[in-house]
Design a protein around this motif. Structure first.
Motif, PDB file in Angstrom:
ATOM      1  N   VAL A 207       0.864  -1.182   0.000  1.00  0.00           N
ATOM      2  CA  VAL A 207       0.000   0.000   0.000  1.00  0.00           C
ATOM      3  C   VAL A 207       0.896   1.225   0.000  1.00  0.00           C
ATOM      4  N   TYR A 208       0.602   2.154  -0.905  1.00  0.00           N
ATOM      5  CA  TYR A 208       1.353   3.398  -0.992  1.00  0.00           C
ATOM      6  C   TYR A 208       0.383   4.555  -0.767  1.00  0.00           C
ATOM      7  N   HIS A 209       0.673   5.333   0.258  1.00  0.00           N
ATOM      8  CA  HIS A 209      -0.153   6.486   0.619  1.00  0.00           C
ATOM      9  C   HIS A 209       0.611   7.744   0.228  1.00  0.00           C
ATOM     10  N   PHE A 210       0.108   8.428  -0.776  1.00  0.00           N
ATOM     11  CA  PHE A 210       0.745   9.632  -1.306  1.00  0.00           C
ATOM     12  C   PHE A 210       0.044  10.880  -0.790  1.00  0.00           C
ATOM     13  N   ASP A 211       0.807  11.932  -0.575  1.00  0.00           N
ATOM     14  CA  ASP A 211       0.262  13.254  -0.295  1.00  0.00           C
ATOM     15  C   ASP A 211       0.991  14.226  -1.210  1.00  0.00           C
ATOM     16  N   LEU A 212       0.295  14.715  -2.210  1.00  0.00           N
ATOM     17  CA  LEU A 212       0.908  15.556  -3.238  1.00  0.00           C
ATOM     18  C   LEU A 212       0.684  17.044  -2.988  1.00  0.00           C
ATOM     19  N   TYR A 213       0.249  17.403  -1.792  1.00  0.00           N
ATOM     20  CA  TYR A 213      -0.082  18.784  -1.471  1.00  0.00           C
ATOM     21  C   TYR A 213       1.067  19.749  -1.771  1.00  0.00           C
ATOM     22  N   ARG A 214       2.277  19.328  -1.545  1.00  0.00           N
ATOM     23  CA  ARG A 214       3.432  20.214  -1.697  1.00  0.00           C
ATOM     24  C   ARG A 214       3.920  20.341  -3.140  1.00  0.00           C
ATOM     25  N   PHE A 215       3.351  19.578  -4.061  1.00  0.00           N
ATOM     26  CA  PHE A 215       3.753  19.697  -5.461  1.00  0.00           C
ATOM     27  C   PHE A 215       3.370  21.080  -5.991  1.00  0.00           C
ATOM     28  N   ALA A 216       4.298  21.715  -6.663  1.00  0.00           N
ATOM     29  CA  ALA A 216       4.029  23.011  -7.288  1.00  0.00           C
ATOM     30  C   ALA A 216       3.709  22.846  -8.767  1.00  0.00           C
ATOM     31  N   ASP A 217       4.128  21.708  -9.336  1.00  0.00           N
ATOM     32  CA  ASP A 217       3.961  21.482 -10.765  1.00  0.00           C
ATOM     33  C   ASP A 217       3.731  19.984 -10.979  1.00  0.00           C
ATOM     34  N   PRO A 218       2.777  19.603 -11.843  1.00  0.00           N
ATOM     35  CA  PRO A 218       2.541  18.185 -12.097  1.00  0.00           C
ATOM     36  C   PRO A 218       3.787  17.425 -12.556  1.00  0.00           C
ATOM     37  N   ALA A 219       4.725  18.099 -13.180  1.00  0.00           N
ATOM     38  CA  ALA A 219       5.948  17.432 -13.642  1.00  0.00           C
ATOM     39  C   ALA A 219       6.743  16.837 -12.483  1.00  0.00           C
TER      40      ALA A 219
ATOM     41  N   HIS B 160       0.038  -5.510  -7.780  1.00  0.00           N
ATOM     42  CA  HIS B 160       0.140  -5.958  -6.389  1.00  0.00           C
ATOM     43  C   HIS B 160       0.211  -4.795  -5.420  1.00  0.00           C
ATOM     44  N   SER B 161      -0.174  -3.594  -5.902  1.00  0.00           N
ATOM     45  CA  SER B 161      -0.128  -2.431  -5.017  1.00  0.00           C
ATOM     46  C   SER B 161      -1.462  -1.687  -5.036  1.00  0.00           C
ATOM     47  N   LEU B 162      -1.794  -1.156  -3.886  1.00  0.00           N
ATOM     48  CA  LEU B 162      -2.939  -0.284  -3.714  1.00  0.00           C
ATOM     49  C   LEU B 162      -2.376   1.115  -3.507  1.00  0.00           C
ATOM     50  N   CYS B 163      -2.809   2.064  -4.313  1.00  0.00           N
ATOM     51  CA  CYS B 163      -2.299   3.435  -4.223  1.00  0.00           C
ATOM     52  C   CYS B 163      -3.418   4.374  -3.800  1.00  0.00           C
ATOM     53  N   LEU B 164      -3.170   5.089  -2.696  1.00  0.00           N
ATOM     54  CA  LEU B 164      -4.097   6.066  -2.144  1.00  0.00           C
ATOM     55  C   LEU B 164      -3.450   7.431  -2.282  1.00  0.00           C
ATOM     56  N   LEU B 165      -4.100   8.338  -2.996  1.00  0.00           N
ATOM     57  CA  LEU B 165      -3.487   9.624  -3.324  1.00  0.00           C
ATOM     58  C   LEU B 165      -4.284  10.804  -2.787  1.00  0.00           C
ATOM     59  N   GLU B 166      -3.678  11.530  -1.851  1.00  0.00           N
ATOM     60  CA  GLU B 166      -4.246  12.791  -1.394  1.00  0.00           C
ATOM     61  C   GLU B 166      -3.769  13.896  -2.328  1.00  0.00           C
ATOM     62  N   TRP B 167      -4.623  14.860  -2.602  1.00  0.00           N
ATOM     63  CA  TRP B 167      -4.331  16.005  -3.465  1.00  0.00           C
ATOM     64  C   TRP B 167      -3.904  15.567  -4.876  1.00  0.00           C
ATOM     65  N   PRO B 168      -4.644  14.669  -5.520  1.00  0.00           N
ATOM     66  CA  PRO B 168      -4.251  14.184  -6.852  1.00  0.00           C
ATOM     67  C   PRO B 168      -4.238  15.280  -7.909  1.00  0.00           C
ATOM     68  N   GLU B 169      -5.011  16.336  -7.703  1.00  0.00           N
ATOM     69  CA  GLU B 169      -5.046  17.420  -8.688  1.00  0.00           C
ATOM     70  C   GLU B 169      -3.689  18.095  -8.848  1.00  0.00           C
ATOM     71  N   LYS B 170      -2.796  17.928  -7.883  1.00  0.00           N
ATOM     72  CA  LYS B 170      -1.452  18.515  -7.956  1.00  0.00           C
ATOM     73  C   LYS B 170      -0.577  17.792  -8.989  1.00  0.00           C
ATOM     74  N   ALA B 171      -1.007  16.606  -9.440  1.00  0.00           N
ATOM     75  CA  ALA B 171      -0.279  15.857 -10.474  1.00  0.00           C
ATOM     76  C   ALA B 171      -1.201  15.573 -11.656  1.00  0.00           C
ATOM     77  N   GLN B 172      -2.147  16.466 -11.852  1.00  0.00           N
ATOM     78  CA  GLN B 172      -3.140  16.298 -12.915  1.00  0.00           C
ATOM     79  C   GLN B 172      -2.467  16.081 -14.271  1.00  0.00           C
ATOM     80  N   GLY B 173      -2.974  15.078 -14.983  1.00  0.00           N
ATOM     81  CA  GLY B 173      -2.441  14.757 -16.295  1.00  0.00           C
ATOM     82  C   GLY B 173      -1.280  13.767 -16.260  1.00  0.00           C
ATOM     83  N   CYS B 174      -0.771  13.472 -15.077  1.00  0.00           N
ATOM     84  CA  CYS B 174       0.368  12.554 -14.944  1.00  0.00           C
ATOM     85  C   CYS B 174      -0.021  11.220 -14.311  1.00  0.00           C
ATOM     86  N   LEU B 175      -1.119  11.212 -13.598  1.00  0.00           N
ATOM     87  CA  LEU B 175      -1.530  10.015 -12.863  1.00  0.00           C
ATOM     88  C   LEU B 175      -2.285   9.039 -13.755  1.00  0.00           C
ATOM     89  N   PRO B 176      -2.164   7.753 -13.462  1.00  0.00           N
ATOM     90  CA  PRO B 176      -3.043   6.799 -14.141  1.00  0.00           C
ATOM     91  C   PRO B 176      -4.489   7.049 -13.692  1.00  0.00           C
TER      92      PRO B 176
END
Length: 160
Positions: free
Chosen positions: A79-91, A105-121
């Motif tokens: 399980v991977y718990h992401f927090d993308l709040y601090r991202f300034a740019d999706p790149a 074989h992984s479960l991905c939980l993403l907080e603030w996914p809009e910070k990586a918009q266009g890059c996420l599956p």
């Protein structure tokens, strides 16, 4: 979207949020991507703590605000718990190399996914936590056939 694609629940307090996370865990597994939406303090990390407890994790669950990702190796699932709040740019998503965490074989939980918009599956489930008086309103929306399967398992009463 039909009713079978959305699950809503009012959460009165932290204990209810943890319980909802444990219930949510019943429908989650490898290859599932979940986005978590809500204001600061809405309960995204608390809900994640409940999910991890429901999946069998014992121990501390840290917020990934400063580390960006917290990994949890369970016997049959990573399980991977992401927090993308601090991202300034999706790149920054690509630069961090996080794409390698996503797999069957992984479960991905993403907080603030809009910070990586266009890059996420594409996400299977979108979870929204909204302030509702002293509590929260939880809304889980299935976005893919896999997400709909997760939601179906989640909303089926557990066998005792």
């Amino acid at each position: 979207m039909d009713d079978s694609s959305v699950w809503s629940l009012r959460l009165a307090d932290e204990a209810a949020t943890l319980a909802a996370g444990r219930q949510l865990a019943r429908g989650l597994g490898g290859g599932v991507i979940v986005t978590l939406h809500g204001d600061l303090g809405a309960g995204k990390t608390t809900l994640t703590r409940g999910v991890l407890a429901g999946l069998g994790h014992v121990g501390r669950v840290r917020s990934p605000t400063y580390t960006l990702v917290e990994p949890y190796e369970l016997p049959t699932l990573a399980v991977y718990h992401f927090d993308l709040y601090r991202f300034a740019d999706p790149a920054e998503w690509r630069d961090a190399g996080f794409a390698e965490y996503f797999g069957p074989h992984s479960l991905c939980l993403l907080e603030w996914p809009e910070k990586a918009q266009g890059c996420l599956p594409p996400a299977d489930l979108a979870i929204h936590l909204d302030l509702d008086g002293d509590g929260r309103q939880l809304t889980v929306t299935a976005l893919t056939p896999r997400g709909k399967q997760c939601l179906s398992i989640l909303t089926t009463p557990a066998a005792d």
